[in-house]
Design a protein around this motif. Structure first.
Motif, PDB file in Angstrom:
ATOM      1  N   GLY B 220       0.835  -1.238   0.026  1.00  0.00           N
ATOM      2  CA  GLY B 220       0.071  -0.092  -0.073  1.00  0.00           C
ATOM      3  C   GLY B 220       0.934   1.141   0.014  1.00  0.00           C
ATOM      4  O   GLY B 220       1.879   1.091   0.162  1.00  0.00           O
ATOM      5  N   LEU B 221       0.087   2.185  -0.288  1.00  0.00           N
ATOM      6  CA  LEU B 221       0.815   3.879  -0.510  1.00  0.00           C
ATOM      7  C   LEU B 221       1.495   4.172   1.144  1.00  0.00           C
ATOM      8  O   LEU B 221       2.551   4.808   0.836  1.00  0.00           O
ATOM      9  CB  LEU B 221      -0.260   4.673  -0.791  1.00  0.00           C
ATOM     10  CG  LEU B 221       0.510   6.111  -0.974  1.00  0.00           C
ATOM     11  CD1 LEU B 221       1.602   6.274  -2.352  1.00  0.00           C
ATOM     12  CD2 LEU B 221      -0.736   6.837  -1.314  1.00  0.00           C
ATOM     13  N   LEU B 222       0.992   3.685   2.229  1.00  0.00           N
ATOM     14  CA  LEU B 222       1.672   3.959   3.143  1.00  0.00           C
ATOM     15  C   LEU B 222       3.045   3.599   3.441  1.00  0.00           C
ATOM     16  O   LEU B 222       4.016   4.003   4.015  1.00  0.00           O
ATOM     17  CB  LEU B 222       0.893   3.148   4.532  1.00  0.00           C
ATOM     18  CG  LEU B 222      -0.427   3.746   4.823  1.00  0.00           C
ATOM     19  CD1 LEU B 222      -1.070   3.149   5.891  1.00  0.00           C
ATOM     20  CD2 LEU B 222      -0.185   5.233   5.329  1.00  0.00           C
ATOM     21  N   ALA B 223       3.151   2.426   2.725  1.00  0.00           N
ATOM     22  CA  ALA B 223       4.608   1.826   2.775  1.00  0.00           C
ATOM     23  C   ALA B 223       5.333   2.389   1.551  1.00  0.00           C
ATOM     24  O   ALA B 223       6.516   2.861   1.635  1.00  0.00           O
ATOM     25  CB  ALA B 223       4.777   0.362   2.732  1.00  0.00           C
ATOM     26  N   THR B 224       5.069   2.152   0.257  1.00  0.00           N
ATOM     27  CA  THR B 224       5.727   2.562  -0.784  1.00  0.00           C
ATOM     28  C   THR B 224       6.004   4.028  -0.959  1.00  0.00           C
ATOM     29  O   THR B 224       7.171   4.626  -1.382  1.00  0.00           O
ATOM     30  CB  THR B 224       4.967   2.308  -2.108  1.00  0.00           C
ATOM     31  OG1 THR B 224       3.567   2.944  -2.219  1.00  0.00           O
ATOM     32  CG2 THR B 224       4.693   0.695  -2.282  1.00  0.00           C
TER      33      THR B 224
END
Lengths: 336, 336
Positions: B220-224
């Motif tokens: 997810g964007l929170l990680a990437t």
């Protein structure tokens, strides 16, 4: 009034937004602790801190401890050893034994003597990541962990989910959950209706968790976050409940992402350990429970224990018979 | 110099951050257009705008047009009819015929006469959403769309993906991509290294798209998103490239979320139409191409065409023989 006892080690956890200082005695007993606002990114707002900034913050954090115990060894972990830190220390590669980092400490000259800096651990690949302080927290835990794969989660601005096998860190994932929550809550349209600072609303938080896990949650946080506003406009979510709903969404999407990328990791982990502020760990406990996982262990004092163990490994202090499986004096109340 | 021609309709697209005004002649021909900064949320910064604020902005946008053509009808769409708008107009329910909204216009008294306001369309459920201006853009397109399911995407601060069947809006999903990109780029740690304002770096943008679609993208964007920083620290992504890499990640995760929630929707759509600023539509075209989808159509002038059609439906102006399938004079250059 300061605790009495001879200082064996001054230990610093010097992170982006705060500096925690510990005066440790024989066997790693915590004699005094201080929490200061002098985080790396706050030393010179808007610019990179200079050596003199670090020296000033260092003296104000623990200059008196060192003056009272000349020659006492000093160890530090965290962003202080990163690219924007006092002295950049080359990172260790995966897999890495976090206690063994004691053999690779960096060194910077400070007023009163050397400061020894724990290297971080880098993960390479398409999504590079770095442990910068968290490796020390794992060092404080590994003695108590089963040797089968465990997961150490360090929630916060940039949560890490660290995989540990037989005392070695084998991999980790990094999220920006805490910081993204803050940015959404204060710098987007959600800020128009959302109220921060109310006590935890567990119903709203769990609702956010549930939406993140739902069919609609497949859309991702970019979509679900907007419902913190639209549910509010609908009257279905009070302004006071929106922050915890959004927090539940953010943590729920973090957990969902981890499960999508590492299927079954948390379910098969020999142990899940949370390291962080109690209120934040509570939220992650709720998130893990919502995912049907057994309760994790919440570890305290992992940082100061890790700094002690690494200092012992480095030969800066004598372990005094303390081993990873037999925490020294002062730690008996702090076991997992 | 203003274009000559008799004013048949003054049409306003009054959104959160901007106000666009159109002077339309017979058949909906655009005689003049103005782009003003007086968006709803900018009329009274930090507070909800008051009727007098709207009146002032209205007069400054088109008071001269109305003075020169007394009694001319005025129509408006966008947040001007929302809860924070000039006059809240009850939303239509799904499914909804966007041209048919002409039979449900709201009305507010303005200097020089009434302003007729197009109602938005609400989607209920666990993730409520509202079209607030986008319904008018769809009204400007429906005459040219095949009757099988089409998707109209309106990228921007809060992108909408709108499903249209036989001229009716049957559902839509809302994202916060543009606003979240901005918040990440300017109010998180990413802002320390990321440079905004460089021309599009297609390699960096496509790299972000690819990561969002990859195995790692499952996190997810929170990680990437964090990799915009860590790749930069690694030297693998120049500061100038980080913004477009992050933009690619954000748009890539939006597209991935849509596909996860609505599997096959885009692949089987009879048509995909993009409505928005050309540079932004380019980014979505690249994103759709990376997902293996055929090129979408990029529509222009959808808003003013929709306002005209809705005004005709409402009887505010005469359609002059123009039907949804036969755009009137002035639109021939503006077909899809």
């Amino acid at each position: 009034m300061p605790a009495t006892g001879e200082t064996a080690l001054v230990a610093l956890d010097w992170a982006a937004s705060a500096l925690r200082a510990f005066r440790l005695g024989a066997g790693g007993a915590v004699l005094e602790r201080r929490h200061l606002p002098g985080g790396i990114l706050r030393l010179r707002p808007g610019d990179t801190a200079k050596p003199a900034d670090f020296e000033r913050a260092f003296v104000s954090a623990c200059g008196d401890w060192i003056a009272a115990a000349p020659g006492v060894p000093v160890i530090a972990c965290g962003m202080v050893g990163g690219a924007q830190g006092w002295r950049e220390v080359p990172c260790a590669e995966l897999p890495a034994d976090p206690v063994g980092l004691g053999s690779a400490l960096g060194r910077v000259e400070a007023p009163g003597g050397a400061v020894w800096i724990v290297p971080g651990i880098v993960s390479r690949g398409e999504l590079p990541g770095v442990l910068c302080g968290e490796e020390t927290q794992v060092a404080g835990l590994v003695g108590e962990l089963p040797s089968a794969e465990c997961v150490v989660a360090v929630p916060g601005a940039h949560p890490r989910w660290i995989r540990v096998v037989a005392g070695r860190i084998v991999g980790f994932d990094t999220f920006m959950t805490g910081e993204v929550f803050e940015a959404l809550a204060t710098h987007t349209i959600l800020s128009h209706t959302l109220r921060l600072g109310a006590p935890l609303d567990p119903v709203a938080f769990d609702r956010g968790l549930a939406v993140a896990r739902s069919e609609d949650g497949r859309l991702g946080l970019l979509a679900t976050a907007f419902s913190a506003r639209t549910l509010g406009v609908d009257g279905a979510l009070a302004a006071e409940a929106q922050a915890d709903y959004l927090s539940g969404l953010a943590i729920g999407h973090e957990l969902r992402g981890l499960e999508e990328r590492r299927p079954g990791l948390l379910a098969r982990a020999a142990r899940i350990v949370l390291v962080g502020a109690p209120g934040l760990c509570d939220r992650y406990c709720r998130g893990l429970a919502a995912a049907g996982l057994p309760p994790p262990q919440v570890a305290e004092h992992a940082t100061e224990r890790g700094l002690w163990r690494i200092a012992v490994e480095a030969g800066l202090v004598s372990g005094g018979g303390m081993s990873a499986r037999e925490p020294g004096r002062g730690h008996h109340q702090e076991a997992l």
